[in-house]
Design a protein around this motif. Structure first.
Motif, PDB file in Angstrom:
ATOM      1  N   PRO A 340      53.447  57.610  40.985  1.00  0.00           N
ATOM      2  CA  PRO A 340      52.779  58.072  42.207  1.00  0.00           C
ATOM      3  C   PRO A 340      51.750  57.059  42.726  1.00  0.00           C
ATOM      4  O   PRO A 340      51.550  56.914  43.916  1.00  0.00           O
ATOM      5  CB  PRO A 340      52.075  59.361  41.788  1.00  0.00           C
ATOM      6  N   ASN A 341      51.072  56.364  41.817  1.00  0.00           N
ATOM      7  CA  ASN A 341      50.061  55.380  42.219  1.00  0.00           C
ATOM      8  C   ASN A 341      50.150  54.163  41.296  1.00  0.00           C
ATOM      9  O   ASN A 341      50.635  54.273  40.169  1.00  0.00           O
ATOM     10  CB  ASN A 341      48.632  55.943  42.089  1.00  0.00           C
ATOM     11  N   TYR A 342      49.654  53.046  41.783  1.00  0.00           N
ATOM     12  CA  TYR A 342      49.544  51.872  40.915  1.00  0.00           C
ATOM     13  C   TYR A 342      48.490  50.905  41.451  1.00  0.00           C
ATOM     14  O   TYR A 342      48.231  50.874  42.646  1.00  0.00           O
ATOM     15  CB  TYR A 342      50.898  51.147  40.771  1.00  0.00           C
ATOM     16  N   PHE A 343      47.888  50.169  40.530  1.00  0.00           N
ATOM     17  CA  PHE A 343      46.989  49.067  40.918  1.00  0.00           C
ATOM     18  C   PHE A 343      47.759  47.771  40.765  1.00  0.00           C
ATOM     19  O   PHE A 343      48.408  47.558  39.740  1.00  0.00           O
ATOM     20  CB  PHE A 343      45.794  48.954  39.961  1.00  0.00           C
ATOM     21  N   VAL A 344      47.647  46.879  41.752  1.00  0.00           N
ATOM     22  CA  VAL A 344      48.220  45.538  41.614  1.00  0.00           C
ATOM     23  C   VAL A 344      47.113  44.626  41.106  1.00  0.00           C
ATOM     24  O   VAL A 344      46.086  44.499  41.757  1.00  0.00           O
ATOM     25  CB  VAL A 344      48.683  44.970  42.973  1.00  0.00           C
ATOM     26  N   GLN A 345      47.324  44.033  39.964  1.00  0.00           N
ATOM     27  CA  GLN A 345      46.336  43.070  39.467  1.00  0.00           C
ATOM     28  C   GLN A 345      46.819  41.664  39.792  1.00  0.00           C
ATOM     29  O   GLN A 345      48.012  41.449  40.067  1.00  0.00           O
ATOM     30  CB  GLN A 345      46.128  43.290  37.954  1.00  0.00           C
ATOM     31  N   ASP A 346      45.915  40.702  39.803  1.00  0.00           N
ATOM     32  CA  ASP A 346      46.256  39.324  40.179  1.00  0.00           C
ATOM     33  C   ASP A 346      45.412  38.396  39.318  1.00  0.00           C
ATOM     34  O   ASP A 346      44.229  38.210  39.580  1.00  0.00           O
ATOM     35  CB  ASP A 346      45.937  39.143  41.676  1.00  0.00           C
ATOM     36  N   GLY A 347      46.008  37.871  38.265  1.00  0.00           N
ATOM     37  CA  GLY A 347      45.261  36.948  37.393  1.00  0.00           C
ATOM     38  C   GLY A 347      46.099  35.705  37.163  1.00  0.00           C
ATOM     39  O   GLY A 347      47.308  35.698  37.407  1.00  0.00           O
ATOM     40  N   VAL A 348      45.438  34.651  36.722  1.00  0.00           N
ATOM     41  CA  VAL A 348      46.164  33.404  36.445  1.00  0.00           C
ATOM     42  C   VAL A 348      45.904  32.974  35.018  1.00  0.00           C
ATOM     43  O   VAL A 348      44.798  33.152  34.504  1.00  0.00           O
ATOM     44  CB  VAL A 348      45.687  32.270  37.379  1.00  0.00           C
ATOM     45  N   LYS A 353      50.586  29.905  28.130  1.00  0.00           N
ATOM     46  CA  LYS A 353      50.030  31.099  27.457  1.00  0.00           C
ATOM     47  C   LYS A 353      50.778  32.378  27.858  1.00  0.00           C
ATOM     48  O   LYS A 353      50.368  33.479  27.483  1.00  0.00           O
ATOM     49  CB  LYS A 353      48.543  31.263  27.810  1.00  0.00           C
ATOM     50  N   LEU A 354      51.857  32.235  28.654  1.00  0.00           N
ATOM     51  CA  LEU A 354      52.565  33.434  29.142  1.00  0.00           C
ATOM     52  C   LEU A 354      52.940  34.402  28.018  1.00  0.00           C
ATOM     53  O   LEU A 354      52.584  35.592  28.083  1.00  0.00           O
ATOM     54  CB  LEU A 354      53.839  33.030  29.900  1.00  0.00           C
ATOM     55  N   PRO A 355      53.627  33.940  26.951  1.00  0.00           N
ATOM     56  CA  PRO A 355      54.065  34.909  25.934  1.00  0.00           C
ATOM     57  C   PRO A 355      52.899  35.681  25.327  1.00  0.00           C
ATOM     58  O   PRO A 355      52.946  36.910  25.238  1.00  0.00           O
ATOM     59  CB  PRO A 355      54.766  34.035  24.887  1.00  0.00           C
ATOM     60  N   GLU A 356      51.812  34.966  24.965  1.00  0.00           N
ATOM     61  CA  GLU A 356      50.727  35.684  24.281  1.00  0.00           C
ATOM     62  C   GLU A 356      49.989  36.642  25.216  1.00  0.00           C
ATOM     63  O   GLU A 356      49.582  37.747  24.807  1.00  0.00           O
ATOM     64  CB  GLU A 356      49.751  34.724  23.586  1.00  0.00           C
ATOM     65  N   VAL A 357      49.825  36.264  26.487  1.00  0.00           N
ATOM     66  CA  VAL A 357      49.117  37.176  27.401  1.00  0.00           C
ATOM     67  C   VAL A 357      49.999  38.390  27.726  1.00  0.00           C
ATOM     68  O   VAL A 357      49.502  39.521  27.806  1.00  0.00           O
ATOM     69  CB  VAL A 357      48.649  36.433  28.677  1.00  0.00           C
ATOM     70  N   CYS A 411      43.174  37.416  30.655  1.00  0.00           N
ATOM     71  CA  CYS A 411      43.498  36.176  31.388  1.00  0.00           C
ATOM     72  C   CYS A 411      42.379  35.147  31.193  1.00  0.00           C
ATOM     73  O   CYS A 411      42.643  33.964  30.968  1.00  0.00           O
ATOM     74  CB  CYS A 411      43.676  36.454  32.885  1.00  0.00           C
ATOM     75  N   LEU A 412      41.123  35.623  31.298  1.00  0.00           N
ATOM     76  CA  LEU A 412      40.000  34.700  31.145  1.00  0.00           C
ATOM     77  C   LEU A 412      39.957  34.125  29.728  1.00  0.00           C
ATOM     78  O   LEU A 412      39.724  32.933  29.527  1.00  0.00           O
ATOM     79  CB  LEU A 412      38.681  35.412  31.459  1.00  0.00           C
ATOM     80  N   GLU A 413      40.205  35.002  28.736  1.00  0.00           N
ATOM     81  CA  GLU A 413      40.197  34.523  27.353  1.00  0.00           C
ATOM     82  C   GLU A 413      41.260  33.451  27.124  1.00  0.00           C
ATOM     83  O   GLU A 413      41.093  32.555  26.303  1.00  0.00           O
ATOM     84  CB  GLU A 413      40.442  35.685  26.379  1.00  0.00           C
ATOM     85  N   ALA A 414      42.356  33.545  27.904  1.00  0.00           N
ATOM     86  CA  ALA A 414      43.434  32.552  27.758  1.00  0.00           C
ATOM     87  C   ALA A 414      43.134  31.291  28.574  1.00  0.00           C
ATOM     88  O   ALA A 414      43.987  30.411  28.691  1.00  0.00           O
ATOM     89  CB  ALA A 414      44.759  33.166  28.199  1.00  0.00           C
ATOM     90  N   GLY A 415      41.944  31.229  29.167  1.00  0.00           N
ATOM     91  CA  GLY A 415      41.579  30.036  29.941  1.00  0.00           C
ATOM     92  C   GLY A 415      42.007  30.126  31.396  1.00  0.00           C
ATOM     93  O   GLY A 415      42.145  29.107  32.068  1.00  0.00           O
ATOM     94  N   GLY A 416      42.205  31.350  31.892  1.00  0.00           N
ATOM     95  CA  GLY A 416      42.702  31.529  33.260  1.00  0.00           C
ATOM     96  C   GLY A 416      41.625  31.935  34.244  1.00  0.00           C
ATOM     97  O   GLY A 416      40.451  31.606  34.077  1.00  0.00           O
ATOM     98  N   SER A 417      42.045  32.702  35.254  1.00  0.00           N
ATOM     99  CA  SER A 417      41.155  33.042  36.372  1.00  0.00           C
ATOM    100  C   SER A 417      41.344  34.509  36.777  1.00  0.00           C
ATOM    101  O   SER A 417      42.403  35.099  36.537  1.00  0.00           O
ATOM    102  CB  SER A 417      41.496  32.124  37.552  1.00  0.00           C
ATOM    103  N   ILE A 418      40.319  35.059  37.443  1.00  0.00           N
ATOM    104  CA  ILE A 418      40.360  36.473  37.835  1.00  0.00           C
ATOM    105  C   ILE A 418      41.192  36.707  39.095  1.00  0.00           C
ATOM    106  O   ILE A 418      41.423  37.842  39.474  1.00  0.00           O
ATOM    107  CB  ILE A 418      38.947  37.047  38.068  1.00  0.00           C
ATOM    108  N   THR A 419      41.585  35.646  39.780  1.00  0.00           N
ATOM    109  CA  THR A 419      42.487  35.833  40.921  1.00  0.00           C
ATOM    110  C   THR A 419      43.306  34.578  41.160  1.00  0.00           C
ATOM    111  O   THR A 419      42.809  33.457  40.997  1.00  0.00           O
ATOM    112  CB  THR A 419      41.732  36.229  42.219  1.00  0.00           C
ATOM    113  N   MET A 435      33.241  34.628  35.180  1.00  0.00           N
ATOM    114  CA  MET A 435      33.877  33.320  35.343  1.00  0.00           C
ATOM    115  C   MET A 435      32.884  32.235  35.753  1.00  0.00           C
ATOM    116  O   MET A 435      33.083  31.066  35.448  1.00  0.00           O
ATOM    117  CB  MET A 435      34.963  33.460  36.413  1.00  0.00           C
ATOM    118  N   PHE A 436      31.835  32.661  36.463  1.00  0.00           N
ATOM    119  CA  PHE A 436      30.879  31.678  36.986  1.00  0.00           C
ATOM    120  C   PHE A 436      29.475  32.010  36.515  1.00  0.00           C
ATOM    121  O   PHE A 436      29.070  33.176  36.516  1.00  0.00           O
ATOM    122  CB  PHE A 436      30.886  31.685  38.523  1.00  0.00           C
TER     123      PHE A 436
END
Ligand SMILES: Cc1cc2nc3c(=O)[nH]c(=O)nc-3n(C[C@H](O)[C@H](O)[C@H](O)COP(=O)(O)OP(=O)(O)OC[C@H]3O[C@@H](n4cnc5c(N)ncnc54)[C@H](O)[C@@H]3O)c2cc1C
Length: 490
Positions: A340-348, A353-357, A411-419, A435-436
């Motif tokens: 019925p509902n969903y949130f779309v998240q957007d991280g990098v 690191k794809l498999p572990e994340v 995502c941040l722990e894997a060295g990524g970004s919040i968007t 992040m900053f």
């Protein structure tokens, strides 16, 4: 009759706006304003004092000048497809909607340039320069989203892995600053001398002013395009295939992945004959010179098979290719078929690191007892986890949002970004300090103040704790240049 929203003391401003754009293009009734209460992120809503639909740069300028004189904040809105609450109105502020500014102003294909108004949709740019050229950044929302919104979000898309993001295609902007001044940043040529103010504006989410003309670079349509979709037992195996393809030196036009839940939802909408129940689908598209494309494509098929795919489907013609893309691009809206509902998240994350994340996301979904679908630009490591919930159940939306936040932490722990491409808006500003550090946030604020000292352009977005432009963190110490009267604080 729905009552008109109380005009506060904004009645003189609204009258001025009506004089600028005409009565019929200023909306102040609640039933009209409800159309604009949210962007694509529906959990945030606000009703502005008025929504104004200017038709030209001059009208935008006059509207912004009137807001500046009245000291009333304004928010730019394109198509309202943003997913971070960037175009969320300011209650009692003015919403400036660019949907009437849809003209292609200049077409200079000999120099690979096109100049458009901000309300032109992303797809209309490619249509305007077809059949020999195209505009590569292609958000999945491209049939509705506006170029102004793309510029403000520095939007990406499936083909950005090879071709780059919006920022790599904008060469000039006409911008109305928050005091109504009209300036041109950059121009028709790439890399003009001086500070890169154009670069600062792209991705600034409506906080530095309103873009009213956009000069874009377009590129020739490649000689050949080949597309396949390969099915795997797991996202892990598909992730291995992504790494193998990239490490082999192949640069695909696009590499997109959908997991089991996303395949199931998209298939219900697109009917492409995808095998529901498989762990992952990898869509790979190569483009370029005919012979190179063919050789590389055979190489990609072999790599997918080596990484465990026993079902590689090659698009036999343009119709089938479009069906593969339709299935991928349907993934977000299709979630409505299974939840019925969903949130779309957007991280990098770094691609390696794809498999572990993805494993971490699975573990978080299990911990919260919720379903998370994954659809992503695998080549760029840009994840779009879709957190499914039922908003009718008390507390579920809050738990889904918490889970969404924890995915970003992973995502941040894997060295990524919040968007990666959806922007910070109102939704992610709380994550910015993760992040900053303070010095970075101060630097952002100073940049913002240089463009918008009065803080009228889309206030309350991007920055976690907005400061007034005169406010300097820490103990005030007068700088020698200030003492000498040669500089002042802004
Ligand atoms: C189904 C779906 C799929 C999507 N897929 C992608 C994707 O693949 N890639 C991607 O990057 N995004 C994607 N998005 C997000 C969204 O479409 C993009 O962020 C898009 O660029 C927003 O454009 P818009 O015209 O809808 O902007 P809006 O939502 O109206 O506004 C977005 C921001 O831009 C500002 N703004 C708008 N116009 C101007 C202007 N002229 N000058 C200055 N600021 C302005 C607004 O103030 C706001 O901060 C998707 C959204 C949906 C709903």
């Amino acid at each position: 009759m729905v009552p008109e929203v109380p005009a506060r003391d904004l009645a003189p401003l609204v009258a001025e706006l009506r004089a600028v754009v005409g009565d019929e293009w200023v909306y102040t009734h609640e039933h009209q304003l409800r159309t604009y209460e949210s962007d694509g992120l529906l959990q945030y809503q606000a009703i502005p004092a008025a929504a104004v639909l200017p038709a030209t740069s001059e009208q935008v300028q006059a509207v912004v000048r009137a807001c500046a004189r009245a000291d009333v904040p304004f928010v730019a809105r394109g198509a309202g497809s943003g997913l971070s609450g960037g175009a969320l109105p300011i209650a009692d502020g003015i919403l400036i909607v660019t949907s009437r500014m849809k003209r292609v102003l200049e077409l200079d294909l000999a120099n690979q340039r096109v100049c458009v108004e901000p309300g032109v949709t992303n797809i209309a740019v490619s249509s305007a320069v077809a059949p020999d050229f195209f505009y590569p950044p292609d958000p999945s929302s491209q049939i509705v989203c506006s170029i102004g919104g793309n510029v403000a979000e520095n939007s990406g898309g499936a083909h950005c892995f090879k071709y780059g993001f919006t920022t790599n295609y904008v060469c000039g902007l006409e911008v109305v600053l928050s005091d109504g001044e009209l300036v041109v940043l950059g121009g028709r040529e790439l890399d003009p001398p001086g500070y890169d103010l154009l670069g600062a504006f792209v991705g600034s989410e409506g906080t530095l002013g309103i873009a009213t003309k956009v000069w874009l670079r377009v590129v020739p349509v490649p000689e050949s395009v080949r597309t396949l979709v390969a099915f795997f037992d797991s996202t892990h195996a598909a992730g291995e295939a992504v790494s193998e393809i990239v490490q082999s030196g192949v640069v695909p036009g696009a590499i997109e992945m959908m997991d089991k839940v996303a395949i199931e939802a998209s298939e219900q909408m697109a009917h492409a004959g995808y095998p529901v129940g498989r762990g992952a689908a990898l869509l790979v598209e190569l483009d370029g010179a005919e012979q190179e494309c063919k050789t590389r494509f055979d190489q990609v098929v072999a790599l997918c098979e080596r990484c465990g795919s026993d079902d590689v489907r090659v698009a036999r013609d343009e119709t089938e290719r479009q069906l593969f893309w339709k299935t991928r691009k349907a993934a977000f809206p299709a979630m409505g078929r299974i939840s019925p509902n969903y949130f779309v998240q957007d991280g990098v994350i770094p691609r390696t690191k794809l498999p572990e994340v993805l494993e971490a996301i699975d573990a978080l979904a299990a911990e919260y007892g919720m379903v998370v679908a994954n659809v992503f630009h695998a080549g760029d490591g840009n994840l779009h986890p879709l957190v499914c919930f039922d908003g009718r159940n008390a507390g579920e939306a809050e738990r889904a949002e918490e889970l969404s936040g924890r995915i970003l932490d992973a995502c941040l722990e894997a060295g990524g970004s919040i968007t990666g491409e959806h922007g910070v808006g109102v939704d992610k500003k709380k994550h910015m300090p993760k992040m900053f550090g303070e010095p970075d946030l101060d630097a952002f604020q100073r940049l913002r103040c240089a463009f918008d000292p009065a803080g009228l352009a889309n206030p309350g977005k991007v920055m976690p704790t907005p400061r007034l432009c005169g406010e300097v963190p820490g103990v005030y110490r007068q700088h020698p240049l200030e003492a000498a009267g040669l500089a002042e604080r802004f």
